[in-house]
Design a protein around this motif. Structure first.
Motif, mmCIF file in Angstrom:
data_model
loop_
_atom_site.group_PDB
_atom_site.id
_atom_site.type_symbol
_atom_site.label_atom_id
_atom_site.label_comp_id
_atom_site.label_asym_id
_atom_site.label_seq_id
_atom_site.Cartn_x
_atom_site.Cartn_y
_atom_site.Cartn_z
ATOM 1 N N GLU A 214 29.743 37.381 44.694
ATOM 2 C CA GLU A 214 30.879 38.094 45.275
ATOM 3 C C GLU A 214 31.862 37.291 46.192
ATOM 4 O OE1 GLU A 214 29.085 40.684 48.085
ATOM 5 O OE2 GLU A 214 27.638 41.925 46.841
ATOM 6 N N ARG A 215 31.921 36.087 46.172
ATOM 7 C CA ARG A 215 33.154 35.870 46.684
ATOM 8 C C ARG A 215 32.543 34.178 46.812
ATOM 9 N NH1 ARG A 215 29.870 37.473 50.765
ATOM 10 N NH2 ARG A 215 31.317 39.460 50.720
ATOM 11 N N VAL A 216 33.638 32.800 46.686
ATOM 12 C CA VAL A 216 33.849 32.005 46.588
ATOM 13 C C VAL A 216 34.379 31.070 47.398
ATOM 14 C CG1 VAL A 216 34.666 30.155 45.574
ATOM 15 C CG2 VAL A 216 33.705 31.669 43.717
ATOM 16 N N THR A 217 33.998 30.036 48.390
ATOM 17 C CA THR A 217 34.794 29.680 49.227
ATOM 18 C C THR A 217 35.537 28.518 49.430
ATOM 19 O OG1 THR A 217 33.424 31.018 51.138
ATOM 20 C CG2 THR A 217 34.506 28.376 52.035
ATOM 21 N N ARG A 273 46.058 28.046 47.067
ATOM 22 C CA ARG A 273 45.530 29.093 46.502
ATOM 23 C C ARG A 273 45.590 29.273 45.261
ATOM 24 N NH1 ARG A 273 44.377 33.789 49.328
ATOM 25 N NH2 ARG A 273 44.669 32.992 51.348
ATOM 26 N N GLU A 277 43.489 30.352 41.735
ATOM 27 C CA GLU A 277 43.451 31.693 41.329
ATOM 28 C C GLU A 277 43.886 31.640 39.740
ATOM 29 O OE1 GLU A 277 47.116 33.092 43.582
ATOM 30 O OE2 GLU A 277 45.843 34.386 44.961
ATOM 31 N N TYR A 285 36.131 34.648 37.039
ATOM 32 C CA TYR A 285 35.639 34.488 38.297
ATOM 33 C C TYR A 285 36.612 35.972 37.924
ATOM 34 C CZ TYR A 285 34.144 35.386 42.363
ATOM 35 O OH TYR A 285 33.011 35.676 44.048
ATOM 36 N N GLY A 287 35.346 37.251 41.444
ATOM 37 C CA GLY A 287 35.669 38.151 42.989
ATOM 38 C C GLY A 287 35.928 37.852 44.357
ATOM 39 N N GLU A 288 35.563 37.707 45.138
ATOM 40 C CA GLU A 288 36.611 36.771 45.709
ATOM 41 C C GLU A 288 36.900 35.279 46.824
ATOM 42 O OE1 GLU A 288 37.157 38.778 51.333
ATOM 43 O OE2 GLU A 288 35.090 39.078 49.802
ATOM 44 N N LEU A 289 38.206 35.997 47.194
ATOM 45 C CA LEU A 289 38.364 34.195 47.421
ATOM 46 C C LEU A 289 38.773 33.540 48.774
ATOM 47 C CD1 LEU A 289 39.168 33.823 44.345
ATOM 48 C CD2 LEU A 289 40.865 31.965 44.872
ATOM 49 N N ILE A 290 37.337 33.937 49.196
ATOM 50 C CA ILE A 290 37.541 32.691 51.164
ATOM 51 C C ILE A 290 38.064 31.455 51.059
ATOM 52 C CG2 ILE A 290 36.328 32.442 52.961
ATOM 53 C CD1 ILE A 290 36.495 35.821 52.127
#
Length: 341
Positions: A214-217, A273, A277, A285, A287-290
């Motif tokens: 769901e997300r990648v840090t 960033r 992206e 991908y 999902g969300e980027l953290i």
């Protein structure tokens, strides 16, 4: 360089060395010898007929001296180095400074003793001060403190530049250097911790898509700015510099106290960033980027002034999005090998 003269590529198994070999073969050079240490790189079609791979421990001074005595190369590309990203530099600082100092000292001194016509040393944009004026010019070298996270590696590269410069001054050699910005491309190291930011992100987003995460840090704030150069552009620039006419080489790179090196880059940068992206979009991908601001950003900005090389007649041709797409295609085709990094 004459296309029949023997060319030695130190570090032919790495991303940079492999790109140099590809460029040499594409330009018709017929007598290439490359050193390998731990691995044998995959050879592109047509490469194997024009080059030999020689096992050689570049940390062993006597082994390097013996190689020069046997092979007698006319020209040398010094692409061998211990490299890595922020994590690797922070974890292995002694290894980074020791191994790089020894490798380049053995190769440069051996080239002098062998009477090599020209040598090109591959450095890095990390040689510049952490807070150097932007974009960074060759004259900014040694004008301020280095970025602490990669200081040992940077010091080794600075020593390599000064070694070339000193041999030119004392012995009249023609040893020059190029300082590329952040490199990426086929044959890169895709290790999730020890690689540089672009290949690390590419692998991370690829695996996140596969695993439907769901997300990648991403390390850092995402605000740091970086310039990226495709390794095939770097190889083309290196051959361009090595093939400069004698008068241009003497005037631009061998006239002390002018720097004996030139910056190699695109002259354009992006935020981390924006890079993340772009990689996520390339991989597919969704999902969300953290962004983890507790992790270091490193140098706030690293943009090279490439006007010196541009004035000599060379500019980069591969755009970042195009380069990331081709690198991801290589990763997919060579995923088993890439995951060994």
């Amino acid at each position: 360089m004459n296309r029949t003269e023997k060319i030695f590529v130190a570090g032919a198994a790495g991303m940079v060395g492999s790109a140099l070999v590809r460029a040499l073969v594409a330009q018709g050079f017929e007598n290439i010898v490359g050193s390998i240490h731990r691995s044998r790189p995959p050879l592109d079609a047509g490469t194997g007929e024009r080059m030999r791979l020689v096992p050689l421990d570049l940390l062993d001074q006597q082994a390097v001296k013996g190689f020069y005595t046997r092979e007698r190369p006319a020209h040398v590309f010094l692409a061998a180095a211990r490299v890595g990203g922020i994590h690797a530099n922070n974890t292995y600082p002694a290894s980074f400074i020791y191994e790089n100092l020894v490798i380049q000292s053995n190769i440069i001194h051996g080239a002098y003793e062998c009477g090599v016509s020209r040598l090109l040393f591959l450095g890095s944009s990390c040689i510049y001060p952490k807070l150097a004026p932007q974009p960074m010019r060759e004259e900014h070298l040694l004008t301020g403190p280095l970025e602490p996270t990669n200081e040992p590696y940077a010091l080794a590269k600075i020593a390599g530049i000064k070694t070339c410069e000193s041999y030119n001054r004392q012995y009249g050699t023609r040893f020059v250097a190029v300082m590329p910005t952040n490199l990426y491309g086929p044959g890169d190291n895709f290790h999730p911790q020890n690689s540089h930011v672009l290949p690390a992100l590419l692998r991370r987003f690829h695996e996140a898509r596969q695993n439907r995460a769901e997300r990648v840090t991403v390390w850092g704030t995402g605000k740091a700015m970086r310039e990226f150069l495709h390794v095939d552009d770097m190889a083309e620039a290196s051959l361009f510099v090595m093939n400069l006419p004698d008068d241009a080489l003497q005037r631009e790179l061998l006239s002390y106290p002018r720097p004996c090196f030139v910056n190699v880059g695109t002259g354009q940068d992006v935020t981390i960033r924006e890079l993340a992206e772009t990689v996520a979009n390339t991989v597919g991908y969704k999902g969300e980027l953290i962004f983890d601001a507790s992790k270091p950003d490193g140098t706030p900005r690293k943009l090279l002034d490439v006007s010196r090389l541009t004035a000599l007649g060379w500019t980069a041709r591969i755009g970042l999005e195009e380069g990331i797409r081709s690198t991801y295609a290589w990763f997919l085709k060579n995923e088993a090998q890439a995951r060994l990094g």
